[in-house]
Motif scaffolding. Structure first.
Motif, PDB file in Angstrom:
ATOM      1  N   SER A 117      28.515   6.940  51.655  1.00 29.62           N
ATOM      2  CA  SER A 117      28.638   8.368  51.935  1.00 29.62           C
ATOM      3  C   SER A 117      27.800   9.148  50.937  1.00 29.62           C
ATOM      4  N   ILE A 118      27.681  10.449  51.174  1.00 28.05           N
ATOM      5  CA  ILE A 118      27.121  11.345  50.171  1.00 28.05           C
ATOM      6  C   ILE A 118      28.276  11.755  49.281  1.00 28.05           C
ATOM      7  N   ALA A 119      28.180  11.482  47.998  1.00 32.50           N
ATOM      8  CA  ALA A 119      29.270  11.774  47.070  1.00 32.50           C
ATOM      9  C   ALA A 119      29.243  13.226  46.599  1.00 32.50           C
ATOM     10  N   HIS A 120      28.047  13.742  46.308  1.00 36.35           N
ATOM     11  CA  HIS A 120      27.974  15.140  45.907  1.00 36.35           C
ATOM     12  C   HIS A 120      26.583  15.697  46.132  1.00 36.35           C
ATOM     13  N   VAL A 121      26.544  17.012  46.171  1.00 38.86           N
ATOM     14  CA  VAL A 121      25.308  17.779  46.173  1.00 38.86           C
ATOM     15  C   VAL A 121      25.390  18.636  44.922  1.00 38.86           C
ATOM     16  N   ALA A 122      24.270  18.767  44.227  1.00 36.09           N
ATOM     17  CA  ALA A 122      24.245  19.570  43.005  1.00 36.09           C
ATOM     18  C   ALA A 122      23.342  20.782  43.204  1.00 36.09           C
ATOM     19  N   ILE A 123      23.815  21.924  42.751  1.00 39.14           N
ATOM     20  CA  ILE A 123      23.010  23.144  42.795  1.00 39.14           C
ATOM     21  C   ILE A 123      23.004  23.777  41.409  1.00 39.14           C
ATOM     22  N   ARG A 124      21.956  24.511  41.125  1.00 38.79           N
ATOM     23  CA  ARG A 124      21.891  25.286  39.888  1.00 38.79           C
ATOM     24  C   ARG A 124      22.023  26.744  40.269  1.00 38.79           C
ATOM     25  N   VAL A 125      22.839  27.472  39.505  1.00 40.66           N
ATOM     26  CA  VAL A 125      23.109  28.875  39.818  1.00 40.66           C
ATOM     27  C   VAL A 125      22.800  29.754  38.613  1.00 40.66           C
ATOM     28  N   LYS A 126      22.538  31.002  38.886  1.00 35.41           N
ATOM     29  CA  LYS A 126      22.218  31.951  37.824  1.00 35.41           C
ATOM     30  C   LYS A 126      23.487  32.493  37.154  1.00 35.41           C
TER      31      LYS A 126
END
Length: 145
Positions: free
Chosen positions: A6-15
């Motif tokens: 499966s896809i375990a996580h998605v990572a994003i960077r935020v301001k």
């Protein structure tokens, strides 16, 4: 061949971590699971989607917005919803603007789109019984027998 389950996580960077947590936790209903610090500063926040799927949110992003749709790299997150019309009513009640109207897409699924405070695109999708995905799953299952 590598076996992926499966896809375990998605990572994003935020301001702005506070604005992002308000959006994902208070509006979309994700649960904050944990925070990790590095060198005495907040490094990332884990948000629960399911017990084994997470959104990693890294603070201190640079720039004003996420990359545009056509840019190479991350394009969007798709969140499954059981009822697209109910989801739209909930978005409206929360004051979350939709960037695309509800449509039945080329894959026969119902969808609408929103953005988080940093412009990360989020597709909300109701999987249809006649979707191309379901048809493909049936073909793959039949071929595996």
């Amino acid at each position: 061949m590598l076996t992926v389950s499966s896809i375990a996580h998605v990572a994003i960077r935020v301001k702005d971590i506070d604005a992002s947590l308000d959006f994902y936790v208070n509006k979309l209903g994700f649960s904050e699971m944990m925070r990790l610090d590095k060198d005495g500063r907040l490094w990332l926040v884990y948000l629960r989607i399911t017990d084994d799927q997470y959104l990693e949110v890294f603070p201190e992003g640079e720039g004003d917005r996420a990359a545009e749709r056509e840019a190479v790299g991350f394009n969007h997150i798709c969140l499954a919803v059981p009822d697209i019309q109910k989801a739209v009513a909930e978005l409206d009640a929360l004051g979350i603007e939709r960037i695309r109207p509800v449509i039945k897409a080329a894959d026969n699924n119902w969808q609408t789109w929103i953005e988080d405070p940093d412009g990360h695109r989020i597709e909300l999708m109701q999987m249809a019984d006649d979707s191309l995905q379901f048809q493909a799953i049936e073909r793959l299952r039949a071929a595996a027998k």
